[in-house]
Design a protein around this motif. Structure first.
Motif, PDB file in Angstrom:
ATOM      1  N   PHE A 122      13.660  12.711  -3.595  1.00 27.07           N
ATOM      2  CA  PHE A 122      13.442  11.658  -2.598  1.00 27.07           C
ATOM      3  C   PHE A 122      12.876  12.240  -1.308  1.00 27.07           C
ATOM      4  CE2 PHE A 122      15.006   9.508   1.214  1.00 27.07           C
ATOM      5  CZ  PHE A 122      14.484   8.244   1.024  1.00 27.07           C
ATOM      6  N   ASN A 123      13.394  13.383  -0.894  1.00 28.30           N
ATOM      7  CA  ASN A 123      12.894  14.013   0.339  1.00 28.30           C
ATOM      8  C   ASN A 123      11.409  14.373   0.229  1.00 28.30           C
ATOM      9  OD1 ASN A 123      15.417  13.776   1.430  1.00 28.30           O
ATOM     10  ND2 ASN A 123      15.898  15.969   1.411  1.00 28.30           N
ATOM     11  N   GLU A 124      10.985  14.811  -0.949  1.00 31.53           N
ATOM     12  CA  GLU A 124       9.577  15.150  -1.137  1.00 31.53           C
ATOM     13  C   GLU A 124       8.690  13.912  -1.005  1.00 31.53           C
ATOM     14  OE1 GLU A 124       9.223  17.092  -4.869  1.00 31.53           O
ATOM     15  OE2 GLU A 124      10.414  18.839  -4.287  1.00 31.53           O
ATOM     16  N   VAL A 125       9.111  12.828  -1.652  1.00 30.99           N
ATOM     17  CA  VAL A 125       8.338  11.588  -1.554  1.00 30.99           C
ATOM     18  C   VAL A 125       8.369  11.058  -0.126  1.00 30.99           C
ATOM     19  CG1 VAL A 125       8.160   9.215  -2.373  1.00 30.99           C
ATOM     20  CG2 VAL A 125       8.775  11.031  -3.967  1.00 30.99           C
ATOM     21  N   HIS A 126       9.516  11.140   0.501  1.00 31.77           N
ATOM     22  CA  HIS A 126       9.674  10.696   1.883  1.00 31.77           C
ATOM     23  C   HIS A 126       8.741  11.476   2.809  1.00 31.77           C
ATOM     24  CE1 HIS A 126      11.493  10.501   5.902  1.00 31.77           C
ATOM     25  NE2 HIS A 126      12.092   9.382   5.527  1.00 31.77           N
ATOM     26  N   ALA A 127       8.666  12.797   2.626  1.00 32.79           N
ATOM     27  CA  ALA A 127       7.821  13.636   3.483  1.00 32.79           C
ATOM     28  C   ALA A 127       6.342  13.296   3.301  1.00 32.79           C
ATOM     29  CB  ALA A 127       8.068  15.110   3.171  1.00 32.79           C
TER      30      ALA A 127
ATOM     31  N   ILE B 106      -8.819   9.466   4.356  1.00 30.43           N
ATOM     32  CA  ILE B 106      -8.465  10.026   3.062  1.00 30.43           C
ATOM     33  C   ILE B 106      -6.951  10.058   2.953  1.00 30.43           C
ATOM     34  CG2 ILE B 106      -8.612  12.056   1.569  1.00 30.43           C
ATOM     35  CD1 ILE B 106     -11.186  12.801   2.992  1.00 30.43           C
ATOM     36  N   SER B 107      -6.407   9.480   1.950  1.00 24.26           N
ATOM     37  CA  SER B 107      -4.971   9.482   1.749  1.00 24.26           C
ATOM     38  C   SER B 107      -4.627  10.355   0.561  1.00 24.26           C
ATOM     39  CB  SER B 107      -4.472   8.054   1.492  1.00 24.26           C
ATOM     40  OG  SER B 107      -5.086   7.528   0.343  1.00 24.26           O
ATOM     41  N   ASN B 108      -3.435  10.953   0.635  1.00 29.53           N
ATOM     42  CA  ASN B 108      -2.988  11.791  -0.469  1.00 29.53           C
ATOM     43  C   ASN B 108      -2.290  10.919  -1.503  1.00 29.53           C
ATOM     44  OD1 ASN B 108      -1.018  11.202   1.353  1.00 29.53           O
ATOM     45  ND2 ASN B 108      -0.011  13.203   1.288  1.00 29.53           N
ATOM     46  N   ARG B 109      -3.081  10.155  -2.220  1.00 30.13           N
ATOM     47  CA  ARG B 109      -2.529   9.204  -3.173  1.00 30.13           C
ATOM     48  C   ARG B 109      -2.107   9.912  -4.454  1.00 30.13           C
ATOM     49  NH1 ARG B 109      -4.033   3.672  -2.484  1.00 30.13           N
ATOM     50  NH2 ARG B 109      -5.260   3.330  -0.613  1.00 30.13           N
TER      51      ARG B 109
ATOM     52  N   ASP C 241       0.822  -1.203   0.000  1.00 25.44           N
ATOM     53  CA  ASP C 241       0.000   0.000   0.000  1.00 25.44           C
ATOM     54  C   ASP C 241       0.857   1.254   0.000  1.00 25.44           C
ATOM     55  OD1 ASP C 241      -2.719   1.094   0.101  1.00 25.44           O
ATOM     56  OD2 ASP C 241      -2.075   1.917   2.020  1.00 25.44           O
ATOM     57  N   PHE C 242       1.939   1.278   0.763  1.00 22.94           N
ATOM     58  CA  PHE C 242       2.860   2.417   0.721  1.00 22.94           C
ATOM     59  C   PHE C 242       3.447   2.566  -0.682  1.00 22.94           C
ATOM     60  CE2 PHE C 242       3.178   2.672   5.426  1.00 22.94           C
ATOM     61  CZ  PHE C 242       3.177   4.048   5.560  1.00 22.94           C
ATOM     62  N   HIS C 243       3.730   1.442  -1.330  1.00 25.40           N
ATOM     63  CA  HIS C 243       4.281   1.488  -2.679  1.00 25.40           C
ATOM     64  C   HIS C 243       3.254   2.045  -3.661  1.00 25.40           C
ATOM     65  CE1 HIS C 243       6.732  -0.735  -6.006  1.00 25.40           C
ATOM     66  NE2 HIS C 243       6.890   0.573  -6.028  1.00 25.40           N
ATOM     67  N   ARG C 244       2.008   1.662  -3.513  1.00 28.89           N
ATOM     68  CA  ARG C 244       0.960   2.200  -4.378  1.00 28.89           C
ATOM     69  C   ARG C 244       0.837   3.717  -4.232  1.00 28.89           C
ATOM     70  NH1 ARG C 244      -2.117  -2.182  -2.113  1.00 28.89           N
ATOM     71  NH2 ARG C 244      -2.279  -3.940  -3.552  1.00 28.89           N
ATOM     72  N   GLN C 245       0.926   4.178  -3.004  1.00 25.86           N
ATOM     73  CA  GLN C 245       0.713   5.602  -2.750  1.00 25.86           C
ATOM     74  C   GLN C 245       1.925   6.450  -3.078  1.00 25.86           C
ATOM     75  OE1 GLN C 245      -1.521   6.814   0.819  1.00 25.86           O
ATOM     76  NE2 GLN C 245      -1.508   4.678   1.443  1.00 25.86           N
ATOM     77  N   PHE C 246       3.103   5.990  -2.697  1.00 25.06           N
ATOM     78  CA  PHE C 246       4.275   6.863  -2.730  1.00 25.06           C
ATOM     79  C   PHE C 246       5.446   6.301  -3.548  1.00 25.06           C
ATOM     80  CE2 PHE C 246       2.126   7.134   1.439  1.00 25.06           C
ATOM     81  CZ  PHE C 246       1.552   8.388   1.277  1.00 25.06           C
ATOM     82  N   ASN C 247       5.266   5.102  -4.086  1.00 21.65           N
ATOM     83  CA  ASN C 247       6.305   4.491  -4.916  1.00 21.65           C
ATOM     84  C   ASN C 247       7.610   4.285  -4.145  1.00 21.65           C
ATOM     85  OD1 ASN C 247       7.154   3.280  -7.255  1.00 21.65           O
ATOM     86  ND2 ASN C 247       7.835   5.184  -8.228  1.00 21.65           N
TER      87      ASN C 247
ATOM     88  N   CYS D  25       3.229   4.012  13.332  1.00 18.33           N
ATOM     89  CA  CYS D  25       1.919   3.714  12.754  1.00 18.33           C
ATOM     90  C   CYS D  25       2.092   3.038  11.402  1.00 18.33           C
ATOM     91  CB  CYS D  25       1.078   4.983  12.608  1.00 18.33           C
ATOM     92  SG  CYS D  25       1.575   6.044  11.244  1.00 18.33           S
ATOM     93  N   ASP D  26       1.012   2.422  10.915  1.00 20.07           N
ATOM     94  CA  ASP D  26       1.058   1.770   9.616  1.00 20.07           C
ATOM     95  C   ASP D  26       0.334   2.624   8.577  1.00 20.07           C
ATOM     96  OD1 ASP D  26      -1.652   1.410  10.012  1.00 20.07           O
ATOM     97  OD2 ASP D  26      -1.525  -0.730  10.432  1.00 20.07           O
ATOM     98  N   ASN D  27       0.028   2.037   7.438  1.00 19.85           N
ATOM     99  CA  ASN D  27      -0.584   2.769   6.330  1.00 19.85           C
ATOM    100  C   ASN D  27      -2.024   3.178   6.595  1.00 19.85           C
ATOM    101  OD1 ASN D  27      -1.058  -0.102   6.241  1.00 19.85           O
ATOM    102  ND2 ASN D  27      -2.076   0.206   4.284  1.00 19.85           N
ATOM    103  N   LYS D  28      -2.667   2.575   7.579  1.00 21.52           N
ATOM    104  CA  LYS D  28      -4.066   2.877   7.888  1.00 21.52           C
ATOM    105  C   LYS D  28      -4.210   3.679   9.168  1.00 21.52           C
ATOM    106  CE  LYS D  28      -5.851  -1.183   5.467  1.00 21.52           C
ATOM    107  NZ  LYS D  28      -6.645  -2.444   5.585  1.00 21.52           N
ATOM    108  N   MET D  29      -3.118   4.285   9.623  1.00 18.93           N
ATOM    109  CA  MET D  29      -3.094   5.136  10.816  1.00 18.93           C
ATOM    110  C   MET D  29      -3.291   4.344  12.104  1.00 18.93           C
ATOM    111  SD  MET D  29      -5.215   8.466   9.396  1.00 18.93           S
ATOM    112  CE  MET D  29      -4.933   9.433  10.854  1.00 18.93           C
ATOM    113  N   ALA D  30      -3.127   3.033  12.051  1.00 17.61           N
ATOM    114  CA  ALA D  30      -3.182   2.218  13.267  1.00 17.61           C
ATOM    115  C   ALA D  30      -1.827   2.293  13.970  1.00 17.61           C
ATOM    116  CB  ALA D  30      -3.520   0.773  12.926  1.00 17.61           C
TER     117      ALA D  30
END
Length: 341
Positions: free
Chosen positions: A263-268, A326-329, A144-150, A190-195
């Protein structure tokens, strides 16, 4: 003159005693006649910060964890739970919480109730609801992190947050943080679902985030897994944390439009989810919000923080939020299947 004054004092004392007794009786009548579950759903959610299915689950946990009441006028478990949730959600003083509608408890009674509820929740909820992900869960989180932020192989985001407390009697200077107040410095993952997957609320506010991370059980575990052959698995942390084979941090002093800057932008963007998790946690359970301070010992403040983190995960499970996650995908890239766990 003296005897007349003594008579007036005795009459005043008797009047105060009668008023206190009448107040206790009225509180007890109010407490016994009110049932929070009879409130409309919107009012119930506003007062308790959770919905009725989650409340009923917590009620079962308390019923099983608390000893059977033997007194005739014992406080009902529903009232105990409602009072504790009001405190967690509002961060108010014990006396004010006890006088609220559907609670009707004196300050001393509420203090006793809160201690019992905290002990049961910490024992029964924290280990069950704050768990490090399994291998299958890690794979889902990473994909899921890969889908959102590569970014491949990300299994969580790490950050520290301060929970404000009053200055303790012993070693007061250790709790005075760089922001200018006394606090506990809490490590969250936390994980990708804010848990919330990991929490460490045992450190004083003067401790820095890297120190807490370096002495945490989580870092020891990740280092051992790395030495045993686990690769391509990382946490995302800010620049305050050290760069390690299992922890990705942003580049320092990256030039504009460079590869490091991109990379820093994607990381942030990826790490932003832990900031949102912290915001949701503190806005729902305002007792740990910086606007109010916990008037308890550091040990009890840590206990309250742990319980609030478990309640946060329960709210996610029972969908207690009115607004969906809501995720910033970004546009989803092709998913790589090469990440190994």
């Amino acid at each position: 003159m003296i005897s007349a004054y003594l008579r007036l004092c005795l009459i005043e004392e008797e009047t105060n005693t009668s008023q206190q007794l009448a107040e206790r009786v009225s509180r007890r009548i109010l407490r016994d006649k009110c049932n929070p579950l009879e409130l409309p759903n919107a009012s119930f959610h506003q007062l308790n910060r959770i919905n009725k299915p989650a409340f009923k689950y917590l009620l079962d946990v308390l019923h099983n964890g608390l000893p059977v009441a033997r007194k005739r006028f014992a406080i009902d478990t529903v009232v105990k739970l409602s009072a504790a949730l009001r405190f967690f959600g509002e961060g108010a003083y014990q006396k004010g919480v006890g006088r609220q509608m559907n609670v009707g408890l004196s300050q001393s009674s509420f203090s006793h109730v809160l201690s019992k509820v905290l002990n049961v929740f910490e024992e029964c909820l924290c280990n069950q609801w704050i768990k490090w992900p399994t291998k299958d869960e890690m794979r889902e989180i990473a994909l899921d992190f890969h889908r959102q932020f590569n970014i491949p192989g990300i299994i969580g985001c790490i950050d520290g947050t301060h929970v404000r407390i009053i200055g303790p009697r012993n070693n007061k200077h250790l709790y005075y943080n760089i922001k200018g107040y006394y606090s506990m410095n809490v490590l969250l993952v936390c994980d990708n679902k804010m848990a919330i997957r990991y929490v460490d609320a045992t450190h004083a506010g003067a401790c820095h985030d890297p120190l807490i991370w370096n002495t945490s059980e989580l870092r020891v575990s990740m280092e051992q897994n790395y030495l045993l052959g686990t690769r391509n698995v990382w946490l995302l942390g800010d620049a305050g944390y050290p760069l390690e084979p299992w922890l990705l941090t942003p580049h320092r002093s990256a030039e504009e439009d460079s590869t490091e800057s991109k990379f820093n932008e994607v990381h942030a963007r990826g790490r932003n989810i832990v900031e949102r998790t912290n915001g949701v946690l503190k806005n729902r359970w305002r007792c740990v919000l910086g606007a109010r301070e916990l008037h308890y010992s550091p040990k009890k403040a840590a206990q309250i923080t742990n319980v609030c983190c478990a309640l946060h995960n329960i709210c996610l499970k029972y969908r207690c939020d009115d607004t969906p996650f809501i995720s910033n995908r970004a546009s989803p890239p092709e998913i790589s299947e090469h990440v190994q766990f």
